[in-house]
Enzyme design. Structure first.
Site, PDB file in Angstrom:
ATOM      1  N   ALA A 199       0.859  -1.187   0.000  1.00 15.77           N
ATOM      2  CA  ALA A 199       0.000   0.000   0.000  1.00 15.77           C
ATOM      3  C   ALA A 199       0.889   1.228   0.000  1.00 15.77           C
ATOM      4  CB  ALA A 199      -0.884  -0.017   1.237  1.00 15.77           C
ATOM      5  N   GLY A 258       0.583  -5.290   0.520  1.00 20.89           N
ATOM      6  CA  GLY A 258      -0.531  -5.417  -0.421  1.00 20.89           C
ATOM      7  C   GLY A 258      -0.128  -6.039  -1.756  1.00 20.89           C
ATOM      8  N   GLU A 268      -0.224  -9.618  -1.211  1.00 25.69           N
ATOM      9  CA  GLU A 268      -1.635 -10.005  -1.015  1.00 25.69           C
ATOM     10  C   GLU A 268      -2.376 -10.078  -2.355  1.00 25.69           C
ATOM     11  OE1 GLU A 268      -1.832  -6.966   2.107  1.00 25.69           O
ATOM     12  OE2 GLU A 268      -2.808  -8.467   3.355  1.00 25.69           O
ATOM     13  N   GLU A 275       4.267  -5.469   7.191  1.00 25.49           N
ATOM     14  CA  GLU A 275       3.430  -4.487   7.910  1.00 25.49           C
ATOM     15  C   GLU A 275       3.825  -4.356   9.370  1.00 25.49           C
ATOM     16  OE1 GLU A 275       2.332  -6.710   5.737  1.00 25.49           O
ATOM     17  OE2 GLU A 275       0.842  -5.788   4.419  1.00 25.49           O
TER      18      GLU A 275
HETATM   19  N1  CO8 Z   1       4.516   3.395  -0.475  1.00 22.53           N
HETATM   20  C1  CO8 Z   1       4.897   4.571  -0.959  1.00 22.53           C
HETATM   21  N2  CO8 Z   1       6.117   4.785  -1.520  1.00 22.53           N
HETATM   22  C2  CO8 Z   1       6.954   3.739  -1.579  1.00 22.53           C
HETATM   23  C3  CO8 Z   1       6.604   2.464  -1.105  1.00 22.53           C
HETATM   24  C4  CO8 Z   1       5.303   2.299  -0.528  1.00 22.53           C
HETATM   25  N3  CO8 Z   1       4.858   1.109  -0.072  1.00 22.53           N
HETATM   26  N4  CO8 Z   1       7.636   1.621  -1.292  1.00 22.53           N
HETATM   27  C5  CO8 Z   1       8.614   2.353  -1.886  1.00 22.53           C
HETATM   28  N5  CO8 Z   1       8.206   3.615  -2.069  1.00 22.53           N
HETATM   29  C6  CO8 Z   1       8.950   4.735  -2.666  1.00 22.53           C
HETATM   30  C7  CO8 Z   1      10.056   5.220  -1.751  1.00 22.53           C
HETATM   31  O1  CO8 Z   1       9.538   6.130  -0.781  1.00 22.53           O
HETATM   32  C8  CO8 Z   1      11.001   5.885  -2.735  1.00 22.53           C
HETATM   33  O2  CO8 Z   1      10.475   7.126  -3.091  1.00 22.53           O
HETATM   34  P1  CO8 Z   1      11.481   8.411  -3.235  1.00 22.53           P
HETATM   35  O3  CO8 Z   1      12.381   8.042  -4.369  1.00 22.53           O
HETATM   36  O4  CO8 Z   1      10.547   9.530  -3.563  1.00 22.53           O
HETATM   37  O5  CO8 Z   1      12.190   8.539  -1.941  1.00 22.53           O
HETATM   38  C9  CO8 Z   1      10.888   4.984  -3.969  1.00 22.53           C
HETATM   39  O6  CO8 Z   1       9.643   4.268  -3.824  1.00 22.53           O
HETATM   40  C10 CO8 Z   1      12.005   3.968  -4.076  1.00 22.53           C
HETATM   41  O7  CO8 Z   1      12.054   3.246  -2.855  1.00 22.53           O
HETATM   42  P2  CO8 Z   1      13.383   3.099  -1.966  1.00 22.53           P
HETATM   43  O8  CO8 Z   1      14.287   4.272  -2.181  1.00 22.53           O
HETATM   44  O9  CO8 Z   1      12.973   2.798  -0.570  1.00 22.53           O
HETATM   45  O10 CO8 Z   1      14.039   1.835  -2.672  1.00 22.53           O
HETATM   46  P3  CO8 Z   1      14.993   0.751  -1.979  1.00 22.53           P
HETATM   47  O11 CO8 Z   1      15.502  -0.090  -3.085  1.00 22.53           O
HETATM   48  O12 CO8 Z   1      15.976   1.407  -1.079  1.00 22.53           O
HETATM   49  O13 CO8 Z   1      14.017  -0.126  -1.032  1.00 22.53           O
HETATM   50  C11 CO8 Z   1      12.014  -1.369  -0.540  1.00 22.53           C
HETATM   51  C12 CO8 Z   1      12.987  -0.882  -1.636  1.00 22.53           C
HETATM   52  C13 CO8 Z   1      12.743  -2.383   0.354  1.00 22.53           C
HETATM   53  C14 CO8 Z   1      10.858  -2.060  -1.258  1.00 22.53           C
HETATM   54  C15 CO8 Z   1      11.545  -0.178   0.306  1.00 22.53           C
HETATM   55  O14 CO8 Z   1      11.081   0.832  -0.580  1.00 22.53           O
HETATM   56  C16 CO8 Z   1      10.417  -0.515   1.247  1.00 22.53           C
HETATM   57  O15 CO8 Z   1      10.661  -1.095   2.278  1.00 22.53           O
HETATM   58  N6  CO8 Z   1       9.170  -0.120   0.920  1.00 22.53           N
HETATM   59  C17 CO8 Z   1       8.016  -0.281   1.773  1.00 22.53           C
HETATM   60  C18 CO8 Z   1       7.527  -1.719   1.766  1.00 22.53           C
HETATM   61  C19 CO8 Z   1       6.379  -1.904   2.745  1.00 22.53           C
HETATM   62  O16 CO8 Z   1       6.514  -1.714   3.934  1.00 22.53           O
HETATM   63  N7  CO8 Z   1       5.216  -2.310   2.221  1.00 22.53           N
HETATM   64  C20 CO8 Z   1       4.045  -2.583   3.000  1.00 22.53           C
HETATM   65  C21 CO8 Z   1       3.148  -1.388   3.026  1.00 22.53           C
HETATM   66  S1  CO8 Z   1       1.752  -1.600   4.087  1.00 22.53           S
HETATM   67  C22 CO8 Z   1       0.688  -2.551   3.202  1.00 22.53           C
HETATM   68  O17 CO8 Z   1       0.945  -2.948   2.093  1.00 22.53           O
HETATM   69  C23 CO8 Z   1      -0.611  -2.882   3.856  1.00 22.53           C
HETATM   70  C24 CO8 Z   1      -1.644  -3.390   2.836  1.00 22.53           C
HETATM   71  C25 CO8 Z   1      -3.028  -3.344   3.395  1.00 22.53           C
HETATM   72  C26 CO8 Z   1      -3.449  -1.965   3.701  1.00 22.53           C
HETATM   73  C27 CO8 Z   1      -4.785  -1.838   4.270  1.00 22.53           C
HETATM   74  C28 CO8 Z   1      -4.803  -0.608   5.095  1.00 22.53           C
HETATM   75  C29 CO8 Z   1      -5.994   0.002   5.515  1.00 22.53           C
END
Ligand code: CO8
Length: 263
Positions: free
Chosen positions: A66, A111, A114, A134
């Site tokens: 998400a 997500g 999922e 998460e």
């Molecule tokens: N949301 C928004 N932006 C994101 C996300 C995300 N999930 N993942 C990555 N990005 C963005 C980063 O902020 C970054 O943006 P910017 O260049 O503007 O800084 C860009 O994408 C590139 O990402 P990274 O620089 O972090 O790239 P890395 O190679 O260093 O890392 C990762 C890659 C490991 C994938 C890292 O980006 C990461 O950990 N991302 C988050 C993953 C995460 O925690 N996902 C779970 C989210 S919660 C969820 O999915 C719940 C679902 C159900 C929701 C229901 C709710 C009501």
């Protein structure tokens, strides 16, 4: 609807949806989910589509979960609405009357995992990474991960992944039964398309019936599941596709299915 967050195309009975927010690693925001929902409705209404392939744009991510930027602004009520909408769309994906292949081209997190879990099966590139992180955000999976992952890989594997929030690679994901096939990165779409073409050549009536029998049967006891299969078998036997399939076998020729219940 004009699509801005996904790419959507249909070619020779095979639909492809590409999550297309590469700058945010294809993270799911409300706009993307609305577009996904519309594309799934279009596919369900298109009698010509047999298979859907889901993938992500770029070579880094399928879907990184998400959109955390959006998530961080939600009130509890908005989170409930978002989670409910996500559940409804993912259920629609799971029940789609066509075969659905997740072609995971990189990170499939939260997500993203999922969504892949609601597909019929998953192909992944060697460097794909799966996880439900998460818990690292102080959250829990909200798009069905607590339910579909244990059903697919068993409660013990699912609990370890969800409790630790760790990522696993494609090889380990295949080992625990999450991924069907691991392929080199350049070969992912061709492998998915090869299987999609194979499935697309089958009878649509049988394909729909067998998917429904498996999905519904998994949610019930064995005897009820076998009763579901019996009804589905009778329905397919009466179809024009079955008449063509059996006639083609007896006439030693290749079947040409029309996807019709009645000839
Ligand atoms: N949301 C928004 N932006 C994101 C996300 C995300 N999930 N993942 C990555 N990005 C963005 C980063 O902020 C970054 O943006 P910017 O260049 O503007 O800084 C860009 O994408 C590139 O990402 P990274 O620089 O972090 O790239 P890395 O190679 O260093 O890392 C990762 C890659 C490991 C994938 C890292 O980006 C990461 O950990 N991302 C988050 C993953 C995460 O925690 N996902 C779970 C989210 S919660 C969820 O999915 C719940 C679902 C159900 C929701 C229901 C709710 C009501």
């Amino acid at each position: 609807m004009a699509y801005e967050n996904i790419l959507f195309q249909v070619d020779q009975g095979i639909a492809t949806i590409t999550f297309n927010r590469p700058k945010a690693l294809n993270a799911l925001n409300q706009a993307l989910l609305a577009e996904l929902s519309k594309a799934l409705d279009d596919i369900a209404a298109d009698e010509g589509v047999r298979v859907l392939i889901l993938t992500g744009s770029g070579d880094k991510a399928f879907v990184a979960g998400a959109d955390i930027t959006e998530l961080a602004t939600f009130t509890a009520l908005q989170a409930k609405i978002f989670s409910r909408a996500g559940h409804a769309i993912i259920a629609k994906l799971q029940e789609l009357p066509v075969a659905v292949i997740a072609a995971v081209n990189g990170f499939a997190l939260g997500g993203g995992s999922e969504i892949a879990l609601a597909c019929d099966f998953i192909y992944a590139v060697e460097n794909a990474r799966f996880g439900l992180p998460e818990i690292n955000l102080g959250l829990i999976p909200g798009f069905g991960g607590t339910q579909r992952l244990p059903r697919l890989v068993g409660a013990n594997q699912a609990k370890e992944l969800i409790f630790t929030g760790k990522m696993i690679g494609a090889a380990e994901a295949a080992q625990i039964g999450l991924v069907n096939k691991v392929v080199p990165s350049g070969a992912l779409m061709e492998e998915a398309l090869k299987t999609a073409r194979d499935i697309a050549a089958k009878g649509r009536v049988a394909l729909r019936a067998v998917k429904q029998a498996i999905n519904h049967g998994l949610n019930t006891d064995l005897a009820t599941g076998c009763a579901i299969e019996t009804d589905a078998f009778a329905l397919t036997l009466a179809s024009a596709d079955a008449k063509e399939g059996t006639a083609a076998f007896l006439e030693k020729r290749k079947a040409v299915f029309t996807g019709k219940l009645q000839g």
